[in-house]
Design a protein around this motif. Structure first.
Motif, PDB file in Angstrom:
ATOM      1  N   LEU A  29       1.233  -4.543 -10.051  1.00 53.11           N
ATOM      2  CA  LEU A  29       1.111  -4.827  -8.801  1.00 53.11           C
ATOM      3  C   LEU A  29      -0.216  -4.123  -8.371  1.00 53.11           C
ATOM      4  CD1 LEU A  29       2.252  -5.803  -5.965  1.00 53.11           C
ATOM      5  CD2 LEU A  29       3.027  -3.728  -5.428  1.00 53.11           C
ATOM      6  N   LEU A  30      -0.020  -3.104  -8.654  1.00 57.16           N
ATOM      7  CA  LEU A  30      -2.558  -3.105  -8.100  1.00 57.16           C
ATOM      8  C   LEU A  30      -2.534  -3.112  -8.381  1.00 57.16           C
ATOM      9  CD1 LEU A  30      -3.790  -1.125  -6.889  1.00 57.16           C
ATOM     10  CD2 LEU A  30      -3.682   0.692  -8.753  1.00 57.16           C
ATOM     11  N   GLN A 105       8.651  -3.840   0.499  1.00 56.04           N
ATOM     12  CA  GLN A 105       9.475  -2.889  -1.072  1.00 56.04           C
ATOM     13  C   GLN A 105       7.806  -2.513  -1.953  1.00 56.04           C
ATOM     14  OE1 GLN A 105      11.511  -1.111  -1.890  1.00 56.04           O
ATOM     15  NE2 GLN A 105      10.935  -0.449  -4.192  1.00 56.04           N
ATOM     16  N   ALA A 106       7.112  -4.124  -1.670  1.00 60.60           N
ATOM     17  CA  ALA A 106       5.249  -3.589  -2.489  1.00 60.60           C
ATOM     18  C   ALA A 106       4.916  -2.795  -1.501  1.00 60.60           C
ATOM     19  CB  ALA A 106       4.867  -5.323  -2.271  1.00 60.60           C
ATOM     20  N   THR A 128       0.250  -4.349   1.254  1.00 59.36           N
ATOM     21  CA  THR A 128       0.129  -4.886   0.566  1.00 59.36           C
ATOM     22  C   THR A 128      -1.486  -6.003   0.368  1.00 59.36           C
ATOM     23  OG1 THR A 128       0.997  -6.686   1.741  1.00 59.36           O
ATOM     24  CG2 THR A 128       1.884  -5.503   0.569  1.00 59.36           C
ATOM     25  N   HIS A 129      -2.332  -5.803   1.433  1.00 60.10           N
ATOM     26  CA  HIS A 129      -3.484  -6.863   1.886  1.00 60.10           C
ATOM     27  C   HIS A 129      -4.483  -5.687   1.505  1.00 60.10           C
ATOM     28  CE1 HIS A 129      -4.089 -10.507   3.345  1.00 60.10           C
ATOM     29  NE2 HIS A 129      -4.947 -10.196   4.081  1.00 60.10           N
ATOM     30  N   THR A 130      -4.169  -4.288   0.619  1.00 62.13           N
ATOM     31  CA  THR A 130      -5.115  -3.506   0.375  1.00 62.13           C
ATOM     32  C   THR A 130      -5.877  -4.056  -0.805  1.00 62.13           C
ATOM     33  OG1 THR A 130      -4.348  -1.899   1.708  1.00 62.13           O
ATOM     34  CG2 THR A 130      -5.744  -1.238  -0.336  1.00 62.13           C
ATOM     35  N   LEU A 131      -4.828  -5.097  -1.457  1.00 63.25           N
ATOM     36  CA  LEU A 131      -4.963  -5.356  -2.980  1.00 63.25           C
ATOM     37  C   LEU A 131      -6.349  -5.931  -3.189  1.00 63.25           C
ATOM     38  CD1 LEU A 131      -1.309  -5.454  -4.541  1.00 63.25           C
ATOM     39  CD2 LEU A 131      -3.184  -3.382  -4.377  1.00 63.25           C
ATOM     40  N   ARG A 132      -5.814  -7.041  -1.752  1.00 65.11           N
ATOM     41  CA  ARG A 132      -6.885  -8.693  -2.195  1.00 65.11           C
ATOM     42  C   ARG A 132      -8.246  -8.013  -1.092  1.00 65.11           C
ATOM     43  NH1 ARG A 132      -7.412 -14.523  -0.653  1.00 65.11           N
ATOM     44  NH2 ARG A 132      -7.590 -15.194   1.702  1.00 65.11           N
ATOM     45  N   LYS A 133      -8.266  -7.281   0.089  1.00 69.03           N
ATOM     46  CA  LYS A 133      -9.227  -6.622   0.383  1.00 69.03           C
ATOM     47  C   LYS A 133     -10.546  -5.681  -0.926  1.00 69.03           C
ATOM     48  CE  LYS A 133      -8.277  -6.427   4.921  1.00 69.03           C
ATOM     49  NZ  LYS A 133      -8.558  -5.582   7.117  1.00 69.03           N
TER      50      LYS A 133
END
Length: 181
Positions: A29-30, A105-106, A128-133
């Motif tokens: 996921l990360l 859950q993510a 979850t938006h941390t990943l995109r950022k």
């Protein structure tokens, strides 16, 4: 904005978070979230067959309806070729397996790992938006032009993109100050 999340700027903190995640689905996921820069809804909808044996992903983003092609890096190719399961299994399958994990859950997976890694307080809100950022921030670190990052993320202004990836006025000032002539 109370629920605004931040990118993970430090590679050391990123690795701490990665190591705090269970190998397999949670760690992927990360890794894939940061490698692809997709919104969480698009990321969670991926199936094993979309990735395994491929060198790129063609995806139509749910939010904007735009089709995007993501070319895989060597490290992503290695990860996706290790995926197990049937082609129509979700990469981020819930325990029941018939559907992907939820956004909630993510979020929980990432936040609990950030607490275990002892980076939550330093980074601030993680979601979850941390990943995109983080994806956007990594592109910026690699000296990808802001207008290109803006286009990849689908933003309408460079100013919004800089704010989105957490480039602060102080960092911009530091960059100017570091130029020796």
């Amino acid at each position: 904005m109370a629920n605004e999340v931040n990118p993970i700027k430090s590679k050391r903190d990123f690795n701490k978070l990665k190591n705090a995640l269970k190998p397999g689905r949670d760690r992927l996921l990360l890794q894939l979230g940061t490698a692809f820069g997709l919104r969480i809804s698009d990321l969670l909808s991926l199936k094993v067959g979309d990735l395994r044996g491929q060198t790129s992903l063609k995806i139509t983003e749910a939010k904007r309806g735009k089709t995007r092609v993501i070319t895989f890096s060597a490290s992503v190719i290695k990860l996706v070729n290790e995926l197990s399961g049937a082609d129509d299994d979700y990469v981020f399958a819930s325990r029941k397996g018939a559907k992907p994990i939820s956004r909630v859950q993510a979020y929980r997976i990432l936040n609990e790992a950030a607490e275990r890694a002892e980076i939550a307080k330093k980074i601030g809100n993680i979601g979850t938006h941390t990943l995109r950022k983080t994806f956007g921030y990594r592109l910026y670190e690699m000296n990808i032009a802001v207008d290109r990052i803006m286009a990849i993320l689908g933003h309408s202004s460079e100013k919004d993109t800089l704010k989105y990836i957490g480039i602060t006025a102080d960092e911009i000032s530091d960059a100017y100050e570091s130029i020796a002539i």
